[in-house]
Write an enzyme that holds these catalytic residues in place. Structure first.
Site, PDB file in Angstrom:
ATOM      1  N   GLY A  33      19.242  58.857 -52.825  1.00 36.42           N
ATOM      2  CA  GLY A  33      19.635  59.461 -51.554  1.00 36.42           C
ATOM      3  C   GLY A  33      19.614  60.976 -51.563  1.00 36.42           C
ATOM      4  O   GLY A  33      19.084  61.611 -52.480  1.00 36.42           O
ATOM      5  N   ASP A  75      27.125  61.854 -48.349  1.00 34.28           N
ATOM      6  CA  ASP A  75      26.284  61.268 -49.391  1.00 34.28           C
ATOM      7  C   ASP A  75      25.584  60.046 -48.788  1.00 34.28           C
ATOM      8  O   ASP A  75      26.240  59.077 -48.411  1.00 34.28           O
ATOM      9  CB  ASP A  75      27.174  60.866 -50.570  1.00 34.28           C
ATOM     10  CG  ASP A  75      26.394  60.223 -51.714  1.00 34.28           C
ATOM     11  OD1 ASP A  75      25.166  60.059 -51.588  1.00 34.28           O
ATOM     12  OD2 ASP A  75      27.028  59.871 -52.725  1.00 34.28           O
ATOM     13  N   GLY A 132      19.072  63.035 -57.024  1.00 28.94           N
ATOM     14  CA  GLY A 132      18.544  62.639 -58.327  1.00 28.94           C
ATOM     15  C   GLY A 132      18.441  61.135 -58.457  1.00 28.94           C
ATOM     16  O   GLY A 132      17.943  60.623 -59.456  1.00 28.94           O
ATOM     17  N   GLY A 133      18.891  60.429 -57.422  1.00 26.14           N
ATOM     18  CA  GLY A 133      18.826  58.962 -57.412  1.00 26.14           C
ATOM     19  C   GLY A 133      18.043  58.469 -56.200  1.00 26.14           C
ATOM     20  O   GLY A 133      16.861  58.780 -56.048  1.00 26.14           O
ATOM     21  N   HIS A 183      22.210  64.506 -50.471  1.00 23.58           N
ATOM     22  CA  HIS A 183      23.557  64.991 -50.176  1.00 23.58           C
ATOM     23  C   HIS A 183      23.440  66.127 -49.172  1.00 23.58           C
ATOM     24  O   HIS A 183      22.738  67.108 -49.435  1.00 23.58           O
ATOM     25  CB  HIS A 183      24.247  65.502 -51.441  1.00 23.58           C
ATOM     26  CG  HIS A 183      24.460  64.438 -52.474  1.00 23.58           C
ATOM     27  ND1 HIS A 183      24.672  64.710 -53.805  1.00 23.58           N
ATOM     28  CD2 HIS A 183      24.484  63.078 -52.369  1.00 23.58           C
ATOM     29  CE1 HIS A 183      24.835  63.576 -54.467  1.00 23.58           C
ATOM     30  NE2 HIS A 183      24.711  62.579 -53.614  1.00 23.58           N
ATOM     31  N   LYS A 188      18.003  92.564 -53.313  1.00 25.27           N
ATOM     32  CA  LYS A 188      16.833  93.126 -54.017  1.00 25.27           C
ATOM     33  C   LYS A 188      15.579  92.401 -53.536  1.00 25.27           C
ATOM     34  O   LYS A 188      15.493  91.181 -53.623  1.00 25.27           O
ATOM     35  CB  LYS A 188      16.993  92.951 -55.530  1.00 25.27           C
ATOM     36  CG  LYS A 188      15.935  93.671 -56.336  1.00 25.27           C
ATOM     37  CD  LYS A 188      16.208  93.536 -57.833  1.00 25.27           C
ATOM     38  CE  LYS A 188      15.275  94.436 -58.627  1.00 25.27           C
ATOM     39  NZ  LYS A 188      13.855  94.215 -58.340  1.00 25.27           N
ATOM     40  N   ASP A 246      11.400  91.535 -53.321  1.00 25.20           N
ATOM     41  CA  ASP A 246      10.298  91.282 -54.254  1.00 25.20           C
ATOM     42  C   ASP A 246       9.003  91.708 -53.575  1.00 25.20           C
ATOM     43  O   ASP A 246       8.263  90.883 -53.056  1.00 25.20           O
ATOM     44  CB  ASP A 246      10.278  89.787 -54.610  1.00 25.20           C
ATOM     45  CG  ASP A 246       9.401  89.531 -55.823  1.00 25.20           C
ATOM     46  OD1 ASP A 246       9.134  88.363 -56.114  1.00 25.20           O
ATOM     47  OD2 ASP A 246       8.967  90.499 -56.464  1.00 25.20           O
ATOM     48  N   ARG A 262      21.320  63.579 -64.131  1.00 27.50           N
ATOM     49  CA  ARG A 262      21.814  62.264 -63.733  1.00 27.50           C
ATOM     50  C   ARG A 262      21.538  61.260 -64.857  1.00 27.50           C
ATOM     51  O   ARG A 262      20.490  61.329 -65.517  1.00 27.50           O
ATOM     52  CB  ARG A 262      21.123  61.769 -62.443  1.00 27.50           C
ATOM     53  CG  ARG A 262      21.289  62.658 -61.220  1.00 27.50           C
ATOM     54  CD  ARG A 262      22.729  62.938 -60.844  1.00 27.50           C
ATOM     55  NE  ARG A 262      23.606  61.792 -60.724  1.00 27.50           N
ATOM     56  CZ  ARG A 262      23.825  61.116 -59.592  1.00 27.50           C
ATOM     57  NH1 ARG A 262      23.197  61.455 -58.473  1.00 27.50           N
ATOM     58  NH2 ARG A 262      24.679  60.100 -59.571  1.00 27.50           N
ATOM     59  N   ALA A 263      22.457  60.330 -65.025  1.00 20.29           N
ATOM     60  CA  ALA A 263      22.297  59.300 -66.061  1.00 20.29           C
ATOM     61  C   ALA A 263      21.399  58.193 -65.521  1.00 20.29           C
ATOM     62  O   ALA A 263      21.805  57.041 -65.392  1.00 20.29           O
ATOM     63  CB  ALA A 263      23.665  58.756 -66.454  1.00 20.29           C
TER      64      ALA A 263
END
Length: 607
Positions: A500, A461, A497-498, A502, A34, A36, A568-569
């Site tokens: 590095g 990672d 989220g830290g 992935h 679809k 846009d 992420r914690a």
């Protein structure tokens, strides 16, 4: 060569798709992406080319340039072709705001016309022919176009509808249009064309606005609505998505339409400087969900739709209900996103990230928003969980097996090799149950429960030693990207989220775990040998001093990595966000996306 001026062709009212929640399955359907953009009918008659909107307005002048020149070169006496004109963003995805900007600037060099149907060719009406034959004739008419041509054939796919929709949502596209392969071309809306969307988006009539307090901005928010029973129903305010030039142009047009009375059928919330306008302008709006009283939430303005009359704008509703609760049911508090759940959160206001003031409910709302994109990565895949029932500053647990009190929406199975328990989820209720259980990170295996021994991805990672500059980590990700490209291996990237990134290589699930892990290990060692001062393929802290550990160990059986879109914690309540390589090249940091932040919401709105 074509004949000169020929008799003008009659406008054919376009065929329109009916909105449904799910893309249809079965071999009778073809599925197309679809777009846009602006739906456009091309009419070629002798040497004359015309471009007509879906309402039959002549917009040839607006798009004159490469598109009209390429259409004029097609080898036919006459033709009527259906398609959509778009502008592609850097990501390769069509962008309606960019299309509007180019139209405003009278810029024609980026317009691309995707062609998907052929209703007439060389005097013959093809509308009664099956779709597959019309598309075959269209492909032959287009022939082999130059690489930089403004004309593109809109290809179709025979994948199951559900799989196709998952693919396009994962890529950040708007949705899928599914068409019956054997159906004729029928003007108007019907059930032989079905559209299914990744996000909610539709046109609304603009009935008023609130002026901005900021100098030069003009408009703070728009009041929008839709027609039902001949009356304009209020649907809420739209306060984001505006660009500077767009706002200036919009304000001028609104000023010319100022009205004394409200066009809406019922009273609307008051605001400082509230100004009503004649209900003539139509805007396209992307939004997260409808409330129970039919007000849109978290709406973002995409641009004006000048190809649709205001009186035709109605509330778009899927034919299959969007998981609405039965009247006698008592649902849990609805999340702010598009996904709905029957899971009730205990203590929804409990702060899982106390410093950032991010609660359990905030986390569920985030997952509801990203669910169409996240679902393919986490459903029916073995999981490992990081739990922080008292928030990330309290005790944390890494958990792979069930424990007392765990919801039955979190599914279990036995590992056939050792009899150990495996956890997985089947749907959004499963993810909501993880939130209720205090899960702050969702980690996934590299395979699905249906093919445990056949991984479908390779993960690299990048784990830097303390003190390694983030720019060096970014260069490492780009280095891996280039080397994988040299091996002709497709590769994707997400922020961790830290500290590095992935890098992911999608696989067809055919090789076993040992083969995949051996390849990942060899690749990591090759990086280390080529640049021993930058990389290490050895886990020990000592080997890692001042370097980046290329962690290939995530590719072993039972090893996990954090799922795309998972929280992420960590400080900042960041999420692991899929990104594009151009974004990484421009300096996107690995902790760029805090949960619920404007930056994160803007990233999720990108096409």
């Amino acid at each position: 060569a074509k004949a000169g001026q020929a008799r003008r062709l009659e406008f054919i009212e376009p065929q329109l798709a009916t909105l449904e929640k799910d893309a249809p399955g079965g071999d009778d359907w073809l599925h197309e992406v679809k777009f846009d953009g602006y739906r456009m009918q091309a009419q070629i008659a002798g040497s004359e080319v015309r471009l007509l909107t879906r309402a039959g307005l002549d917009w040839t002048e607006k798009f004159e340039g490469p598109i009209t020149a390429a259409l004029a070169k097609l080898k036919c006496r006459d033709a009527i072709i259906d398609g959509e004109i778009v502008v592609l963003a850097d990501s390769g995805v069509s962008s309606f705001p960019l299309l509007q900007a180019d139209l405003s600037a009278r810029r024609a060099d980026r317009f691309i016309y995707y062609l998907f149907d052929l209703m007439r060719l060389d005097g013959e009406d093809l509308r009664r022919e099956p779709l597959v034959e019309r598309k075959q004739a269209l492909a032959e008419l287009l022939g082999r176009q130059p690489e930089d041509s403004a004309l593109r054939f809109s290809d179709h796919f025979h994948e199951p509808g559900k799989v196709m929709l998952q693919h396009v949502c994962r890529m950040g596209l708007e949705g899928v249009v599914s068409k019956r392969a054997d159906a004729p071309y029928r003007s108007g809306r019907g059930l032989s064309w079905i559209k299914s969307k990744c996000t909610l988006r539709q046109e609304f009539v603009i009935g008023g606005y609130l002026p901005s307090d900021k100098t030069g901005r003009g408009v703070r928010s728009l009041l929008v609505g839709y027609y039902e029973g001949g009356k304009l129903h209020y649907a809420g305010r739209v306060g984001t998505g505006f660009s500077g030039k767009m706002l200036t142009d919009l304000k001028k047009r609104l000023d010319r339409l100022e009205a004394k009375a409200s066009p809406f059928s019922a009273a609307v919330p008051k605001g400082k400087g509230l100004t009503f306008v004649k209900p003539e302008l139509v805007g396209e709006v992307e939004f997260r969900s409808w409330t129970s009283d039919r007000i849109i939430r978290h709406a973002s303005f995409q641009g004006l739709r000048e190809d649709k009359p205001a009186e035709e704008v109605v509330q778009e509703k899927p034919k299959k209900g969007q998981s609405e609760a039965k009247p006698d049911a008592k649902p849990a508090k609805a999340s702010a996103g598009t996904a709905k759940t029957a899971i009730k959160l205990s203590h929804p206001d409990k702060l899982l990230w106390p410093d950032e003031k991010v609660s359990k409910q905030d986390l569920l709302d985030h997952y509801a928003l990203v669910w169409p994109r996240m679902e393919p990565f986490v459903v029916n895949r073995p999981l490992a969980l990081v739990r922080a029932p008292d928030g990330i500053q309290g005790q944390r647990f890494f958990q792979k097996h069930a424990s007392p009190g765990m919801s039955d929406r979190i599914a279990r199975m036995k590992d056939p090799t050792d009899g150990e328990e495996i956890l997985y989820i089947k749907d959004f209720d499963g993810l909501a149950a993880l939130v209720q259980y205090g899960v702050v990170e969702v980690h996934i295996w590299g395979s699905t429960i249906d093919a445990l021994e056949k991984p479908d991805q390779i993960i690299f990672d990048l784990d830097p030693d303390e003190g390694v500059d983030v720019g060096k980590v970014r260069e490492a990700a780009l280095d891996i990207h280039r080397k994988l490209d040299e091996l002709s291996l497709p590769n994707l990237v997400k922020t961790s989220g830290g500290k590095g990134y992935h890098v992911l290589v999608p696989l067809k699930p055919s090789a076993d775990w040992d083969a995949v892990k051996d390849f990942a290990h060899d690749f990591a060692r090759a990086l280390e040998q080529a640049a021993p001062d930058r990389y290490t393929a050895t886990l020990s802290k000592k080997a890692r001093t001042g370097k980046i550990f290329v962690d290939y160990l995530r590719n072993g059986r039972g090893a996990t990595t954090v799922a795309p879109y998972s929280s992420r914690a960590k400080k900042g309540a960041t999420i692991s966000m899929p990104a594009t390589w151009p974004e990484i090249e421009k300096g996107l940091p690995p902790n760029a996306f805090p949960l619920g932040d404007e930056t994160t919401l803007a990233q999720l709105k990108k096409a």
